[in-house]
Scaffold this motif. Structure first.
Motif, PDB file in Angstrom:
ATOM      1  N   PHE A  42       0.830  -1.376   0.020  1.00 44.30           N
ATOM      2  CA  PHE A  42       0.002   0.065   0.043  1.00 44.30           C
ATOM      3  C   PHE A  42       0.850   1.179  -0.090  1.00 44.30           C
ATOM      4  O   PHE A  42       0.557   2.109  -0.663  1.00 44.30           O
ATOM      5  CB  PHE A  42      -0.968   0.093   1.218  1.00 44.30           C
ATOM      6  CG  PHE A  42      -2.005   1.093   1.252  1.00 44.30           C
ATOM      7  CD1 PHE A  42      -2.891   1.185   0.541  1.00 44.30           C
ATOM      8  CD2 PHE A  42      -1.535   2.224   2.250  1.00 44.30           C
ATOM      9  CE1 PHE A  42      -3.692   2.422   0.545  1.00 44.30           C
ATOM     10  CE2 PHE A  42      -2.504   3.249   2.178  1.00 44.30           C
ATOM     11  CZ  PHE A  42      -3.542   3.482   1.393  1.00 44.30           C
ATOM     12  N   VAL A  43       1.949   1.201   0.824  1.00 46.81           N
ATOM     13  CA  VAL A  43       3.031   2.231   0.705  1.00 46.81           C
ATOM     14  C   VAL A  43       3.593   2.675  -0.633  1.00 46.81           C
ATOM     15  O   VAL A  43       3.460   3.618  -0.985  1.00 46.81           O
ATOM     16  CB  VAL A  43       4.058   2.099   1.839  1.00 46.81           C
ATOM     17  CG1 VAL A  43       5.018   3.214   1.544  1.00 46.81           C
ATOM     18  CG2 VAL A  43       3.385   2.061   3.147  1.00 46.81           C
TER      19      VAL A  43
ATOM     20  N   PHE B  24       1.975   6.555  -7.068  1.00 42.52           N
ATOM     21  CA  PHE B  24       1.028   7.648  -7.425  1.00 42.52           C
ATOM     22  C   PHE B  24       1.549   8.962  -7.257  1.00 42.52           C
ATOM     23  O   PHE B  24       1.308   9.896  -8.417  1.00 42.52           O
ATOM     24  CB  PHE B  24      -0.217   7.177  -6.764  1.00 42.52           C
ATOM     25  CG  PHE B  24      -1.363   8.244  -7.356  1.00 42.52           C
ATOM     26  CD1 PHE B  24      -1.919   7.857  -8.356  1.00 42.52           C
ATOM     27  CD2 PHE B  24      -1.917   9.488  -6.708  1.00 42.52           C
ATOM     28  CE1 PHE B  24      -3.199   8.433  -8.872  1.00 42.52           C
ATOM     29  CE2 PHE B  24      -2.817   9.850  -7.145  1.00 42.52           C
ATOM     30  CZ  PHE B  24      -3.584   9.563  -8.236  1.00 42.52           C
ATOM     31  N   GLY B  25       2.225   9.250  -6.193  1.00 43.69           N
ATOM     32  CA  GLY B  25       2.418  10.713  -5.894  1.00 43.69           C
ATOM     33  C   GLY B  25       3.696  11.067  -6.743  1.00 43.69           C
ATOM     34  O   GLY B  25       3.790  12.134  -7.341  1.00 43.69           O
TER      35      GLY B  25
ATOM     36  N   MET C 206       2.155   1.820  -3.338  1.00 47.74           N
ATOM     37  CA  MET C 206       1.098   2.228  -4.455  1.00 47.74           C
ATOM     38  C   MET C 206       0.923   3.757  -4.117  1.00 47.74           C
ATOM     39  O   MET C 206       0.797   4.246  -5.142  1.00 47.74           O
ATOM     40  CB  MET C 206      -0.126   1.375  -4.186  1.00 47.74           C
ATOM     41  CG  MET C 206      -1.237   1.696  -5.253  1.00 47.74           C
ATOM     42  SD  MET C 206      -2.810   0.911  -4.760  1.00 47.74           S
ATOM     43  CE  MET C 206      -2.162  -0.821  -4.673  1.00 47.74           C
ATOM     44  N   ILE C 207       0.981   4.152  -2.943  1.00 44.69           N
ATOM     45  CA  ILE C 207       0.730   5.710  -2.951  1.00 44.69           C
ATOM     46  C   ILE C 207       2.055   6.545  -3.299  1.00 44.69           C
ATOM     47  O   ILE C 207       1.802   7.444  -3.746  1.00 44.69           O
ATOM     48  CB  ILE C 207       0.399   6.017  -1.549  1.00 44.69           C
ATOM     49  CG1 ILE C 207      -0.748   5.203  -0.903  1.00 44.69           C
ATOM     50  CG2 ILE C 207       0.380   7.463  -1.122  1.00 44.69           C
ATOM     51  CD1 ILE C 207      -2.158   5.881  -1.320  1.00 44.69           C
ATOM     52  N   ALA C 208       2.998   5.838  -2.856  1.00 43.99           N
ATOM     53  CA  ALA C 208       4.184   6.612  -3.254  1.00 43.99           C
ATOM     54  C   ALA C 208       4.471   6.461  -4.835  1.00 43.99           C
ATOM     55  O   ALA C 208       4.665   7.792  -5.394  1.00 43.99           O
ATOM     56  CB  ALA C 208       5.688   5.953  -2.844  1.00 43.99           C
TER      57      ALA C 208
ATOM     58  N   GLU D 278       5.456  -2.257  -4.455  1.00 42.95           N
ATOM     59  CA  GLU D 278       3.967  -2.340  -4.886  1.00 42.95           C
ATOM     60  C   GLU D 278       3.658  -3.643  -5.337  1.00 42.95           C
ATOM     61  O   GLU D 278       2.751  -4.171  -5.146  1.00 42.95           O
ATOM     62  CB  GLU D 278       3.516  -1.342  -5.733  1.00 42.95           C
ATOM     63  CG  GLU D 278       2.113  -1.390  -6.400  1.00 42.95           C
ATOM     64  CD  GLU D 278       1.750  -0.436  -7.315  1.00 42.95           C
ATOM     65  OE1 GLU D 278       0.560  -0.482  -7.803  1.00 42.95           O
ATOM     66  OE2 GLU D 278       2.594   0.868  -7.405  1.00 42.95           O
TER      67      GLU D 278
END
Length: 220
Positions: free
Chosen positions: A51-52, A58-59, A54-56, A89
């Motif tokens: 999850f970390v 995306f940003g 995935m967020i990283a 991811e």
């Protein structure tokens, strides 16, 4: 008309290949290093890292697009970070296939992806391709693919293999368009920005190929 006798608005620019060789070599070098960082990310990913990551990722995509013109060095650093967190991811997917089928299927999927990317790059360099038209069609197909995936979560009309074949088709089209863009001189985009597009294409193709190969092996 431009100096090469082609209308650049049409997306087909007859730039001599030797003039784009330097850009292509930079893009491929950045992309290759990105894959090495992704492998390192997979190897070092913590159990909670998906999850970390995935967020990283995306940003960082947005951050690279923001920094690509103002600070190419920063954009390159952000790309390296993105490729590492992409490893976080996709690590659970890779580890699942290694645990259930074996590491050989991962290496075979990676090799197949590499050969396929090389073939698509050669195709884009051998033929004049309207990259704007291909990119437009590919983007529309990607939106339809995303909608089909969301709808299938509720109505279950797509099998994993069917979705993987669709993904493979869409990102093959996008890859040819991205290589054609480089062949046409890059359309004003930096090497890092072009490498990001090629890298994301390859990651999606790799995951689709891995699903298809892994699904076949599990049924044997």
């Amino acid at each position: 008309m431009n100096q090469y006798g082609m209308n650049s608005y049409q997306g087909v620019i007859d730039v001599p290949r030797e003039e784009t060789a330097s850009l292509l070599s930079k893009v491929l070098a950045i992309t290759a290093f990105g894959f090495l960082m992704t492998a390192a990310g997979v190897a070092t990913a913590p159990p909670w890292g998906m999850f970390v990551g995935m967020i990283a990722v995306f940003g960082l995509v947005f951050a690279i697009n923001f920094a690509r013109k103002s600070s190419p060095g920063l954009a390159l650093g952000l790309f390296i970070a993105l490729s590492y967190f992409m490893g976080w991811e996709i690590a659970p997917i890779i580890h699942r296939y290694v645990a259930t089928i074996g590491s050989q299927v991962v290496f075979q999927a990676a090799a197949t992806t590499g050969f396929g990317m090389a073939a698509m790059g050669c195709f884009a360099y051998l033929f004049q391709i309207n990259y704007r038209k291909v990119a437009g069609i590919g983007f529309a197909a990607l939106l339809l693919l995303m909608l089909a995936g969301i709808a299938s979560m509720f109505f279950h009309f797509l099998t994993p293999d069917a979705y993987s074949w669709m993904t493979l088709g869409v990102f093959t089209l996008l890859t040819v368009g991205d290589f054609a863009r480089i062949r046409a001189g890059g359309d004003g985009r930096s090497a890092v920005s072009l490498a990001l597009s090629i890298y994301l294409d390859a990651i999606n193709i790799f995951l689709a190929v891995l699903q298809l190969m892994g699904g076949r092996r599990s049924r044997d």
